[in-house]
Write a protein that holds these residues in place. Structure first.
Motif, PDB file in Angstrom:
ATOM      1  N   LYS A 301      41.981  29.962  33.798  1.00 24.58           N
ATOM      2  CA  LYS A 301      41.475  29.800  35.056  1.00 24.58           C
ATOM      3  C   LYS A 301      40.472  31.296  35.188  1.00 24.58           C
ATOM      4  CE  LYS A 301      43.359  26.444  37.847  1.00 24.58           C
ATOM      5  NZ  LYS A 301      42.884  25.385  36.608  1.00 24.58           N
ATOM      6  N   ILE A 302      39.369  30.913  35.949  1.00 23.49           N
ATOM      7  CA  ILE A 302      38.454  32.071  36.011  1.00 23.49           C
ATOM      8  C   ILE A 302      38.662  32.580  37.539  1.00 23.49           C
ATOM      9  CG2 ILE A 302      35.938  32.508  36.393  1.00 23.49           C
ATOM     10  CD1 ILE A 302      35.367  31.165  34.032  1.00 23.49           C
ATOM     11  N   HIS A 303      38.622  33.807  37.783  1.00 25.95           N
ATOM     12  CA  HIS A 303      38.966  34.562  39.123  1.00 25.95           C
ATOM     13  C   HIS A 303      37.787  35.623  39.151  1.00 25.95           C
ATOM     14  CE1 HIS A 303      41.309  36.357  42.079  1.00 25.95           C
ATOM     15  NE2 HIS A 303      41.678  35.347  42.363  1.00 25.95           N
ATOM     16  N   VAL A 304      37.173  35.335  40.565  1.00 30.51           N
ATOM     17  CA  VAL A 304      36.245  36.734  40.723  1.00 30.51           C
ATOM     18  C   VAL A 304      36.450  37.254  41.839  1.00 30.51           C
ATOM     19  CG1 VAL A 304      33.568  37.086  41.285  1.00 30.51           C
ATOM     20  CG2 VAL A 304      34.424  34.827  40.011  1.00 30.51           C
ATOM     21  N   ARG A 305      36.424  38.654  41.734  1.00 25.78           N
ATOM     22  CA  ARG A 305      36.640  39.732  43.171  1.00 25.78           C
ATOM     23  C   ARG A 305      35.166  40.431  43.057  1.00 25.78           C
ATOM     24  NH1 ARG A 305      40.800  40.479  39.425  1.00 25.78           N
ATOM     25  NH2 ARG A 305      42.612  39.737  39.869  1.00 25.78           N
ATOM     26  N   SER A 306      34.721  40.556  44.276  1.00 25.42           N
ATOM     27  CA  SER A 306      33.465  41.117  44.455  1.00 25.42           C
ATOM     28  C   SER A 306      33.136  41.816  45.670  1.00 25.42           C
ATOM     29  CB  SER A 306      32.284  40.386  43.860  1.00 25.42           C
ATOM     30  OG  SER A 306      31.316  40.920  43.811  1.00 25.42           O
ATOM     31  N   GLN A 307      32.720  42.928  45.633  1.00 24.80           N
ATOM     32  CA  GLN A 307      32.328  43.645  46.967  1.00 24.80           C
ATOM     33  C   GLN A 307      31.131  44.124  46.840  1.00 24.80           C
ATOM     34  OE1 GLN A 307      35.437  46.795  47.792  1.00 24.80           O
ATOM     35  NE2 GLN A 307      34.978  46.814  50.153  1.00 24.80           N
ATOM     36  N   GLN A 308      30.201  43.834  47.999  1.00 26.71           N
ATOM     37  CA  GLN A 308      28.930  44.117  47.791  1.00 26.71           C
ATOM     38  C   GLN A 308      28.913  45.843  47.476  1.00 26.71           C
ATOM     39  OE1 GLN A 308      26.765  41.339  50.584  1.00 26.71           O
ATOM     40  NE2 GLN A 308      25.250  41.706  48.936  1.00 26.71           N
ATOM     41  N   ASN A 309      27.999  46.294  46.926  1.00 29.39           N
ATOM     42  CA  ASN A 309      27.568  47.676  46.460  1.00 29.39           C
ATOM     43  C   ASN A 309      28.650  48.212  45.826  1.00 29.39           C
ATOM     44  OD1 ASN A 309      25.102  47.184  47.908  1.00 29.39           O
ATOM     45  ND2 ASN A 309      26.326  47.832  49.876  1.00 29.39           N
ATOM     46  N   TYR A 310      29.811  47.640  45.488  1.00 30.12           N
ATOM     47  CA  TYR A 310      30.939  48.350  44.769  1.00 30.12           C
ATOM     48  C   TYR A 310      31.016  47.704  43.378  1.00 30.12           C
ATOM     49  CZ  TYR A 310      32.165  51.000  48.889  1.00 30.12           C
ATOM     50  OH  TYR A 310      32.102  51.893  49.962  1.00 30.12           O
ATOM     51  N   GLY A 311      30.673  46.442  43.298  1.00 38.70           N
ATOM     52  CA  GLY A 311      30.923  46.084  41.822  1.00 38.70           C
ATOM     53  C   GLY A 311      31.610  44.628  41.942  1.00 38.70           C
ATOM     54  N   SER A 312      31.788  44.026  40.837  1.00 37.75           N
ATOM     55  CA  SER A 312      32.570  42.706  40.500  1.00 37.75           C
ATOM     56  C   SER A 312      33.526  42.816  39.466  1.00 37.75           C
ATOM     57  CB  SER A 312      31.424  41.716  40.086  1.00 37.75           C
ATOM     58  OG  SER A 312      30.291  41.663  41.042  1.00 37.75           O
ATOM     59  N   THR A 313      34.581  41.904  39.540  1.00 36.72           N
ATOM     60  CA  THR A 313      35.526  41.831  38.346  1.00 36.72           C
ATOM     61  C   THR A 313      35.501  40.364  38.316  1.00 36.72           C
ATOM     62  OG1 THR A 313      36.439  43.890  39.214  1.00 36.72           O
ATOM     63  CG2 THR A 313      37.750  42.402  37.707  1.00 36.72           C
ATOM     64  N   PHE A 314      35.191  39.825  36.979  1.00 30.99           N
ATOM     65  CA  PHE A 314      35.379  38.705  36.531  1.00 30.99           C
ATOM     66  C   PHE A 314      36.582  38.524  35.560  1.00 30.99           C
ATOM     67  CE2 PHE A 314      31.622  35.878  37.722  1.00 30.99           C
ATOM     68  CZ  PHE A 314      30.858  36.922  38.516  1.00 30.99           C
ATOM     69  N   SER A 315      37.476  37.471  35.802  1.00 28.46           N
ATOM     70  CA  SER A 315      38.683  37.513  34.749  1.00 28.46           C
ATOM     71  C   SER A 315      38.863  36.267  34.559  1.00 28.46           C
ATOM     72  CB  SER A 315      39.970  38.319  35.535  1.00 28.46           C
ATOM     73  OG  SER A 315      40.337  37.523  36.851  1.00 28.46           O
ATOM     74  N   VAL A 316      39.665  36.113  33.476  1.00 32.51           N
ATOM     75  CA  VAL A 316      40.161  34.925  33.047  1.00 32.51           C
ATOM     76  C   VAL A 316      41.823  35.050  33.030  1.00 32.51           C
ATOM     77  CG1 VAL A 316      39.811  35.201  30.815  1.00 32.51           C
ATOM     78  CG2 VAL A 316      40.261  32.915  31.250  1.00 32.51           C
ATOM     79  N   ILE A 317      42.457  34.080  33.707  1.00 33.30           N
ATOM     80  CA  ILE A 317      43.754  33.893  33.501  1.00 33.30           C
ATOM     81  C   ILE A 317      44.530  33.027  32.698  1.00 33.30           C
ATOM     82  CG2 ILE A 317      45.910  33.907  35.020  1.00 33.30           C
ATOM     83  CD1 ILE A 317      44.356  34.500  37.488  1.00 33.30           C
ATOM     84  N   LEU A 318      45.288  33.427  31.562  1.00 29.90           N
ATOM     85  CA  LEU A 318      45.756  32.574  30.516  1.00 29.90           C
ATOM     86  C   LEU A 318      47.415  32.578  30.662  1.00 29.90           C
ATOM     87  CD1 LEU A 318      43.388  33.720  27.631  1.00 29.90           C
ATOM     88  CD2 LEU A 318      43.288  31.495  28.706  1.00 29.90           C
ATOM     89  N   SER A 319      47.785  31.368  30.299  1.00 29.92           N
ATOM     90  CA  SER A 319      49.291  31.282  30.157  1.00 29.92           C
ATOM     91  C   SER A 319      49.697  31.938  29.130  1.00 29.92           C
ATOM     92  CB  SER A 319      49.539  29.768  30.370  1.00 29.92           C
ATOM     93  OG  SER A 319      50.809  29.570  29.923  1.00 29.92           O
ATOM     94  N   LYS A 320      50.918  32.367  29.183  1.00 32.55           N
ATOM     95  CA  LYS A 320      51.417  33.118  27.708  1.00 32.55           C
ATOM     96  C   LYS A 320      52.106  32.053  27.044  1.00 32.55           C
ATOM     97  CE  LYS A 320      53.124  37.584  29.666  1.00 32.55           C
ATOM     98  NZ  LYS A 320      54.265  38.161  30.224  1.00 32.55           N
ATOM     99  N   LYS A 321      52.407  30.994  27.481  1.00 39.96           N
ATOM    100  CA  LYS A 321      52.824  29.822  26.602  1.00 39.96           C
ATOM    101  C   LYS A 321      51.581  29.097  26.030  1.00 39.96           C
ATOM    102  CE  LYS A 321      57.227  28.169  28.499  1.00 39.96           C
ATOM    103  NZ  LYS A 321      57.621  27.149  29.355  1.00 39.96           N
ATOM    104  N   SER A 322      51.873  28.633  24.788  1.00 36.54           N
ATOM    105  CA  SER A 322      50.792  27.779  24.040  1.00 36.54           C
ATOM    106  C   SER A 322      50.996  26.228  24.809  1.00 36.54           C
ATOM    107  CB  SER A 322      50.875  28.014  22.698  1.00 36.54           C
ATOM    108  OG  SER A 322      51.861  26.907  22.206  1.00 36.54           O
ATOM    109  N   PRO A 323      49.945  25.629  24.864  1.00 32.32           N
ATOM    110  CA  PRO A 323      49.954  24.146  25.599  1.00 32.32           C
ATOM    111  C   PRO A 323      50.985  23.553  24.773  1.00 32.32           C
ATOM    112  CG  PRO A 323      47.855  24.799  24.792  1.00 32.32           C
ATOM    113  CD  PRO A 323      48.698  25.946  24.335  1.00 32.32           C
ATOM    114  N   SER A 324      51.167  23.633  23.431  1.00 28.02           N
ATOM    115  CA  SER A 324      52.089  22.615  22.855  1.00 28.02           C
ATOM    116  C   SER A 324      53.627  23.034  22.815  1.00 28.02           C
ATOM    117  CB  SER A 324      51.537  22.443  21.376  1.00 28.02           C
ATOM    118  OG  SER A 324      51.725  23.837  20.866  1.00 28.02           O
ATOM    119  N   SER A 325      53.908  24.366  23.253  1.00 27.22           N
ATOM    120  CA  SER A 325      55.295  24.756  23.251  1.00 27.22           C
ATOM    121  C   SER A 325      55.961  24.354  24.368  1.00 27.22           C
ATOM    122  CB  SER A 325      55.392  26.268  23.100  1.00 27.22           C
ATOM    123  OG  SER A 325      54.774  26.936  24.233  1.00 27.22           O
TER     124      SER A 325
END
Ligand code: ADP
Length: 325
Positions: A301-325
């Motif tokens: 899942k992609i997540h964005v935090r951003s504040q004008q004139n301060y910067g942006s943080t783009f992140s990806v959230i991944l599950s610790k478990k692999s999908p097959s387990s």
């Protein structure tokens, strides 16, 4: 009439044809069985009465044919009700069946129109430059080289755009990707070689994921962070662990993104500030659309935090478990 309206009517007609063929066949069977039972019943009744009272007995043939006529009317009525209800239900069902195809086709048409529009701009510039150069009878070598290098820029833009379009279609394919153990810290160390502005602050971590996809996804975030923030500012790649997931973040100190734009920047060909991005930075508004498809393909899942004139943080959230387990 739109092709979908006519396809919906055709599908309804097919539903109706099948239902009415079954219903008519049933009605015919019911009519044949009931009339033959009626004939047999009246014959048995006649024999019984003749035996009992020893007098000839006739069942009124008009009565029998009246019953048969009423049977036809009843069966006809039942078939009419089936025709009307299955017609209405069939029309609704056909609409529901075709709706996802209609949406996908509209989306594809919009994509083709947008892509053609994007391709036309560099092509028109290229054509104009070549025409101007060809029309100039006094063109010297220096001017010719100027035209050629400008044409080369447009060709590079076309190459980037086609590469982006290819990445988008690849990222959209729903093939299951093979997951392996990925050492996130060394993957990010590799990515940080791209620019001295990149700071690896990822903690040691091994993840079950598809390495090429995560690399491509982080490259898009990194590319944007470097592109949209001042050349003097650092870009940080960080990680944080939660109980069931891991978040990998790319944080810049750039201009930030307006809150009204945050939800739109993942749309294909969307550029938040067209006056700025179209001139000073080269981009087609496809990077984040590709990133979203890449994240979907590995269950992230992609997540964005951003504040004008301060910067942006783009992140990806991944599950610790692999999908097959
Ligand atoms: P582009 O090729 O234009 O960079 P993207 O899909 O990668 O396309 O990004 C869409 C828009 O989101 C960009 O045009 C830009 O306006 C905005 N954007 C993306 N990343 C950042 C960032 N790190 N800082 C500020 N704006 C950003």
């Amino acid at each position: 009439m739109s092709s979908f309206a006519s396809a919906r009517l055709k599908l309804t007609a097919w539903y109706l044809l099948i239902i009415m063929a079954i219903s008519s066949a049933f009605s015919l069977v019911i009519y044949t069985i009931l009339t033959s039972e009626l004939d047999r019943l009246s014959a048995v009744q006649r024999i019984r009465i003749e035996r009992q009272f020893r007098t000839p007995y006739y069942i009124d043939p008009d009565l029998v044919s009246d019953v048969k006529d009423r049977l036809i009317v009843i069966l006809f009525g039942v078939n009419c009700v089936i025709l009307i209800t299955s017609g209405l239900l069939g029309y609704l069902l056909a609409g529901q069946t075709l709706h996802p195809i209609e949406v996908a086709l509209e989306d594809q048409n919009r994509f083709i129109a947008d892509a053609s529009h994007e391709l036309r701009t560099p092509l028109t510039a290229l054509k104009t430059e070549v025409e101007v150069a060809l029309r100039d009878p006094h063109l010297n070598l220096i001017e010719a080289k100027k035209y050629l290098s400008s044409s080369l820029e447009e060709i590079d833009k076309l190459k980037n755009l086609t590469n982006n379009l290819l990445s988008l279609s690849r990222a959209k394919s729903h093939d299951k990707l093979p997951f392996t153990s990925v050492d996130l810290q060394s993957l990010v160390t590799d990515l940080c070689k791209l620019s001295p502005r990149l700071e690896n602050q990822v903690s040691p971590l091994t993840l079950q994921t598809h390495p090429e996809t995560i690399r491509e996804l982080l490259s898009i975030f990194i590319d944007n962070a470097l592109k949209y923030s001042p050349a003097s500012k650092k870009v940080y790649i960080e990680s944080s662990q939660h109980s069931k997931s891991v978040e990998i973040k790319v944080r810049d100190q750039g201009p930030g993104i307006k809150s009204a734009d945050i939800n739109l920047i993942f749309n294909r060909f969307y550029r938040a500030d067209s006056s700025r991005t179209k001139t000073s930075t080269n981009g087609f508004g496809l990077g984040l659309a590709i990133a979203k498809n890449l994240a979907d393909s590995i269950g992230g899942k992609i997540h964005v935090r951003s504040q004008q004139n301060y910067g942006s943080t783009f992140s990806v959230i991944l599950s610790k478990k692999s999908p097959s387990s």
